[in-house]
Design a protein around this motif. Structure first.
Motif, PDB file in Angstrom:
ATOM      1  N   SER A   3     -85.288 -10.959  87.094  1.00 62.89           N
ATOM      2  CA  SER A   3     -84.078 -10.640  86.310  1.00 62.89           C
ATOM      3  C   SER A   3     -84.077  -9.220  85.754  1.00 62.89           C
ATOM      4  CB  SER A   3     -83.889 -11.592  85.129  1.00 62.89           C
ATOM      5  OG  SER A   3     -84.437 -12.823  85.394  1.00 62.89           O
ATOM      6  N   GLY A   4     -85.257  -8.616  85.587  1.00 65.20           N
ATOM      7  CA  GLY A   4     -85.292  -7.248  85.053  1.00 65.20           C
ATOM      8  C   GLY A   4     -85.365  -6.195  86.143  1.00 65.20           C
ATOM      9  N   ALA A   5     -85.517  -6.618  87.395  1.00 66.90           N
ATOM     10  CA  ALA A   5     -85.727  -5.684  88.513  1.00 66.90           C
ATOM     11  C   ALA A   5     -84.432  -4.949  88.849  1.00 66.90           C
ATOM     12  CB  ALA A   5     -86.240  -6.457  89.732  1.00 66.90           C
ATOM     13  N   PRO A   6     -84.509  -3.754  89.441  1.00 63.41           N
ATOM     14  CA  PRO A   6     -85.734  -3.051  89.828  1.00 63.41           C
ATOM     15  C   PRO A   6     -86.370  -2.317  88.638  1.00 63.41           C
ATOM     16  CG  PRO A   6     -83.823  -1.757  90.478  1.00 63.41           C
ATOM     17  CD  PRO A   6     -83.290  -3.021  89.856  1.00 63.41           C
ATOM     18  N   TYR A   7     -87.689  -2.224  88.665  1.00 63.71           N
ATOM     19  CA  TYR A   7     -88.437  -1.586  87.585  1.00 63.71           C
ATOM     20  C   TYR A   7     -88.822  -0.146  87.941  1.00 63.71           C
ATOM     21  CZ  TYR A   7     -88.790  -6.321  85.871  1.00 63.71           C
ATOM     22  OH  TYR A   7     -88.468  -7.573  85.415  1.00 63.71           O
ATOM     23  N   ALA A   8     -88.751   0.714  86.929  1.00 66.55           N
ATOM     24  CA  ALA A   8     -89.207   2.101  87.107  1.00 66.55           C
ATOM     25  C   ALA A   8     -90.727   2.122  87.235  1.00 66.55           C
ATOM     26  CB  ALA A   8     -88.768   2.946  85.928  1.00 66.55           C
ATOM     27  N   GLY A   9     -91.386   1.107  86.650  1.00 65.59           N
ATOM     28  CA  GLY A   9     -92.838   1.033  86.747  1.00 65.59           C
ATOM     29  C   GLY A   9     -93.329  -0.378  86.497  1.00 65.59           C
ATOM     30  N   ILE A  10     -94.447  -0.721  87.124  1.00 69.85           N
ATOM     31  CA  ILE A  10     -95.084  -2.029  86.908  1.00 69.85           C
ATOM     32  C   ILE A  10     -96.553  -1.760  86.613  1.00 69.85           C
ATOM     33  CG2 ILE A  10     -95.642  -4.281  87.927  1.00 69.85           C
ATOM     34  CD1 ILE A  10     -93.082  -4.049  89.617  1.00 69.85           C
ATOM     35  N   ILE A  11     -97.050  -2.332  85.526  1.00 65.43           N
ATOM     36  CA  ILE A  11     -98.423  -2.058  85.091  1.00 65.43           C
ATOM     37  C   ILE A  11     -99.101  -3.392  84.818  1.00 65.43           C
ATOM     38  CG2 ILE A  11     -97.623  -1.711  82.693  1.00 65.43           C
ATOM     39  CD1 ILE A  11     -99.715   0.533  82.420  1.00 65.43           C
ATOM     40  N   ALA A  12    -100.354  -3.529  85.256  1.00 67.27           N
ATOM     41  CA  ALA A  12    -101.041  -4.811  85.085  1.00 67.27           C
ATOM     42  C   ALA A  12    -102.357  -4.626  84.356  1.00 67.27           C
ATOM     43  CB  ALA A  12    -101.290  -5.450  86.458  1.00 67.27           C
ATOM     44  N   ALA A  13    -102.695  -5.613  83.522  1.00 68.87           N
ATOM     45  CA  ALA A  13    -103.950  -5.594  82.764  1.00 68.87           C
ATOM     46  C   ALA A  13    -104.872  -6.712  83.219  1.00 68.87           C
ATOM     47  CB  ALA A  13    -103.652  -5.710  81.271  1.00 68.87           C
ATOM     48  N   ALA A  14    -104.651  -7.211  84.431  1.00 69.85           N
ATOM     49  CA  ALA A  14    -105.513  -8.244  85.003  1.00 69.85           C
ATOM     50  C   ALA A  14    -105.636  -7.941  86.491  1.00 69.85           C
ATOM     51  CB  ALA A  14    -104.924  -9.630  84.772  1.00 69.85           C
ATOM     52  N   SER A  15    -106.826  -8.200  87.025  1.00 71.00           N
ATOM     53  CA  SER A  15    -107.125  -7.732  88.381  1.00 71.00           C
ATOM     54  C   SER A  15    -107.140  -8.852  89.414  1.00 71.00           C
ATOM     55  CB  SER A  15    -108.493  -7.054  88.333  1.00 71.00           C
ATOM     56  OG  SER A  15    -108.901  -6.686  89.612  1.00 71.00           O
ATOM     57  N   GLY A  16    -106.395  -8.648  90.515  1.00 68.87           N
ATOM     58  CA  GLY A  16    -106.390  -9.603  91.623  1.00 68.87           C
ATOM     59  C   GLY A  16    -107.015  -8.981  92.856  1.00 68.87           C
ATOM     60  N   VAL A  17    -107.084  -9.757  93.940  1.00 68.27           N
ATOM     61  CA  VAL A  17    -107.669  -9.217  95.171  1.00 68.27           C
ATOM     62  C   VAL A  17    -106.694  -8.298  95.902  1.00 68.27           C
ATOM     63  CG1 VAL A  17    -109.397 -11.011  95.605  1.00 68.27           C
ATOM     64  CG2 VAL A  17    -107.058 -11.348  96.406  1.00 68.27           C
ATOM     65  N   ALA A  18    -105.415  -8.403  95.524  1.00 67.22           N
ATOM     66  CA  ALA A  18    -104.407  -7.523  96.110  1.00 67.22           C
ATOM     67  C   ALA A  18    -103.242  -7.438  95.140  1.00 67.22           C
ATOM     68  CB  ALA A  18    -103.929  -8.087  97.443  1.00 67.22           C
ATOM     69  N   VAL A  19    -102.368  -6.473  95.352  1.00 65.53           N
ATOM     70  CA  VAL A  19    -101.165  -6.369  94.535  1.00 65.53           C
ATOM     71  C   VAL A  19    -100.151  -7.390  95.059  1.00 65.53           C
ATOM     72  CG1 VAL A  19     -99.193  -4.846  94.062  1.00 65.53           C
ATOM     73  CG2 VAL A  19    -101.532  -3.999  93.777  1.00 65.53           C
ATOM     74  N   PRO A  20     -99.670  -8.291  94.213  1.00 64.75           N
ATOM     75  CA  PRO A  20     -98.725  -9.308  94.685  1.00 64.75           C
ATOM     76  C   PRO A  20     -97.465  -8.693  95.293  1.00 64.75           C
ATOM     77  CG  PRO A  20     -99.517  -9.857  92.480  1.00 64.75           C
ATOM     78  CD  PRO A  20     -99.998  -8.465  92.785  1.00 64.75           C
ATOM     79  N   PRO A  21     -97.002  -9.233  96.434  1.00 66.73           N
ATOM     80  CA  PRO A  21     -95.807  -8.695  97.109  1.00 66.73           C
ATOM     81  C   PRO A  21     -94.582  -8.636  96.197  1.00 66.73           C
ATOM     82  CG  PRO A  21     -96.842 -10.441  98.425  1.00 66.73           C
ATOM     83  CD  PRO A  21     -97.610 -10.351  97.160  1.00 66.73           C
ATOM     84  N   ALA A  22     -94.476  -9.580  95.240  1.00 66.45           N
ATOM     85  CA  ALA A  22     -93.303  -9.588  94.339  1.00 66.45           C
ATOM     86  C   ALA A  22     -93.198  -8.289  93.557  1.00 66.45           C
ATOM     87  CB  ALA A  22     -93.393 -10.766  93.375  1.00 66.45           C
ATOM     88  N   TRP A  23     -94.346  -7.700  93.202  1.00 68.40           N
ATOM     89  CA  TRP A  23     -94.296  -6.449  92.418  1.00 68.40           C
ATOM     90  C   TRP A  23     -93.701  -5.334  93.258  1.00 68.40           C
ATOM     91  CZ3 TRP A  23     -99.877  -6.271  89.869  1.00 68.40           C
ATOM     92  CH2 TRP A  23    -100.069  -7.446  89.135  1.00 68.40           C
ATOM     93  N   VAL A  24     -94.115  -5.271  94.520  1.00 72.01           N
ATOM     94  CA  VAL A  24     -93.606  -4.227  95.423  1.00 72.01           C
ATOM     95  C   VAL A  24     -92.094  -4.420  95.602  1.00 72.01           C
ATOM     96  CG1 VAL A  24     -93.735  -3.284  97.759  1.00 72.01           C
ATOM     97  CG2 VAL A  24     -95.841  -3.972  96.576  1.00 72.01           C
ATOM     98  N   GLU A  25     -91.681  -5.685  95.774  1.00 77.82           N
ATOM     99  CA  GLU A  25     -90.246  -5.963  95.965  1.00 77.82           C
ATOM    100  C   GLU A  25     -89.437  -5.559  94.737  1.00 77.82           C
ATOM    101  OE1 GLU A  25     -90.124 -10.170  96.806  1.00 77.82           O
ATOM    102  OE2 GLU A  25     -91.395  -9.803  98.583  1.00 77.82           O
ATOM    103  N   GLN A  26     -90.002  -5.778  93.544  1.00 77.93           N
ATOM    104  CA  GLN A  26     -89.250  -5.559  92.306  1.00 77.93           C
ATOM    105  C   GLN A  26     -89.346  -4.122  91.774  1.00 77.93           C
ATOM    106  OE1 GLN A  26     -90.198  -8.839  89.575  1.00 77.93           O
ATOM    107  NE2 GLN A  26     -90.100 -10.256  91.313  1.00 77.93           N
ATOM    108  N   LEU A  27     -90.053  -3.270  92.501  1.00 76.52           N
ATOM    109  CA  LEU A  27     -90.216  -1.871  92.097  1.00 76.52           C
ATOM    110  C   LEU A  27     -89.068  -1.023  92.646  1.00 76.52           C
ATOM    111  CD1 LEU A  27     -92.323   0.102  90.745  1.00 76.52           C
ATOM    112  CD2 LEU A  27     -93.233   0.467  93.052  1.00 76.52           C
ATOM    113  N   ALA A  28     -88.549  -0.117  91.809  1.00 78.41           N
ATOM    114  CA  ALA A  28     -87.486   0.787  92.251  1.00 78.41           C
ATOM    115  C   ALA A  28     -88.076   1.880  93.148  1.00 78.41           C
ATOM    116  CB  ALA A  28     -86.827   1.431  91.038  1.00 78.41           C
ATOM    117  N   VAL A  29     -87.255   2.451  94.008  1.00 80.69           N
ATOM    118  CA  VAL A  29     -87.697   3.598  94.810  1.00 80.69           C
ATOM    119  C   VAL A  29     -87.997   4.750  93.850  1.00 80.69           C
ATOM    120  CG1 VAL A  29     -86.977   5.297  96.542  1.00 80.69           C
ATOM    121  CG2 VAL A  29     -86.445   2.870  96.874  1.00 80.69           C
ATOM    122  N   GLY A  30     -89.156   5.369  94.013  1.00 82.36           N
ATOM    123  CA  GLY A  30     -89.586   6.442  93.113  1.00 82.36           C
ATOM    124  C   GLY A  30     -90.532   5.928  92.039  1.00 82.36           C
TER     125      GLY A  30
END
Ligand code: SAH
Length: 209
Positions: free
Chosen positions: A137-164
């Motif tokens: 609901s808040g997408a697209p985002y100018a930036g996404i920042i995480a404070a917990a570590s996974g084995v990869a960056v979840p695809p949803a974050w890439v989808e919800q990120l704005a160009v730039g």
């Protein structure tokens, strides 16, 4: 704390100002208040930790290197994964128009509501949810920042990120628990990845509890 951060080479004046505007002591238990301005992670309950201020500063500065409005110097909407005690979300509220901050642990999510009430930060939106799915609901985002570590960056974050825009997140890059800070930038031509210094964060887990 701020003197120490500048001595370590943090040059982004807006980030220094943001850290200066947020009293870290308000986000830790009274018993740890004495240590609130040390450059160290501290326990915040439920096995989680407030991040080191130097790491918060570094990651927010990296995020600002992406889609910052040249007129205001601010980011637009930002997605913060892992609210924890809310410290980073409030720091972000000084450099972004709106902050959507997600936490999967109900206990922490509810505690943060109480912490934030007297601070009157109107541009931080707290969401109880699995941050691995992002918050469409808040997408697209100018930036996404995480404070917990996974084995990869979840695809949803890439989808919800704005160009730039940029994703700044710890990732278990080798799959052996050794984490590094990763910066992904979304350009019109595709994604760029940079693997930076080693970091140490709590694990990114799925589902809420
Ligand atoms: N930025 C926080 C750091 C908290 S530690 C602060 O300033 O205090 C990281 C947090 O990420 C923990 O509270 C943990 O519960 C949360 N977390 C882990 N996986 C998550 C997920 N999938 N979605 C949302 N939060 C998550």
């Amino acid at each position: 704390m701020l003197r120490q951060l500048s001595a370590q080479g943090l040059r982004d004046a807006q980030v220094l100002r943001a850290l200066g505007a947020v009293d870290r002591r308000r986000f830790v238990e009274a018993a740890l208040a004495r240590r609130a301005y040390e450059d160290t992670a501290l326990p915040i309950g439920l096995g989680q930790t407030i991040s080191k201020p130097s790491v918060v500063a570094r990651m927010v500065a990296l995020l600002r290197g992406g889609l910052t409005d040249p007129a205001t110097g601010k980011l637009g909407r930002v997605l913060d994964i892992g609210t924890g005690c809310g410290y980073q979300a409030v720091v972000l509220s000084h450099v972004a128009d709106e902050v959507y901050s997600m936490e999967r642990l109900r206990g922490l999510h509810e505690k943060v509501r109480e912490t934030l009430r007297p601070l009157r930060v109107s541009n931080v939106h707290l969401i109880l949810g699995d941050g691995m799915e992002g918050f469409p609901s808040g997408a697209p985002y100018a930036g996404i920042i995480a404070a917990a570590s996974g084995v990869a960056v979840p695809p949803a974050w890439v989808e919800q990120l704005a160009v730039g825009g940029r994703i700044v997140a710890p990732v278990d890059v080798r799959g052996d628990g050794g984490q590094a800070l990763v910066v992904i930038e979304k350009t019109r031509q595709g994604l760029t990845h940079a693997v930076l210094e080693p970091v140490h964060f709590v694990p990114l887990k799925s589902g809420i509890s």
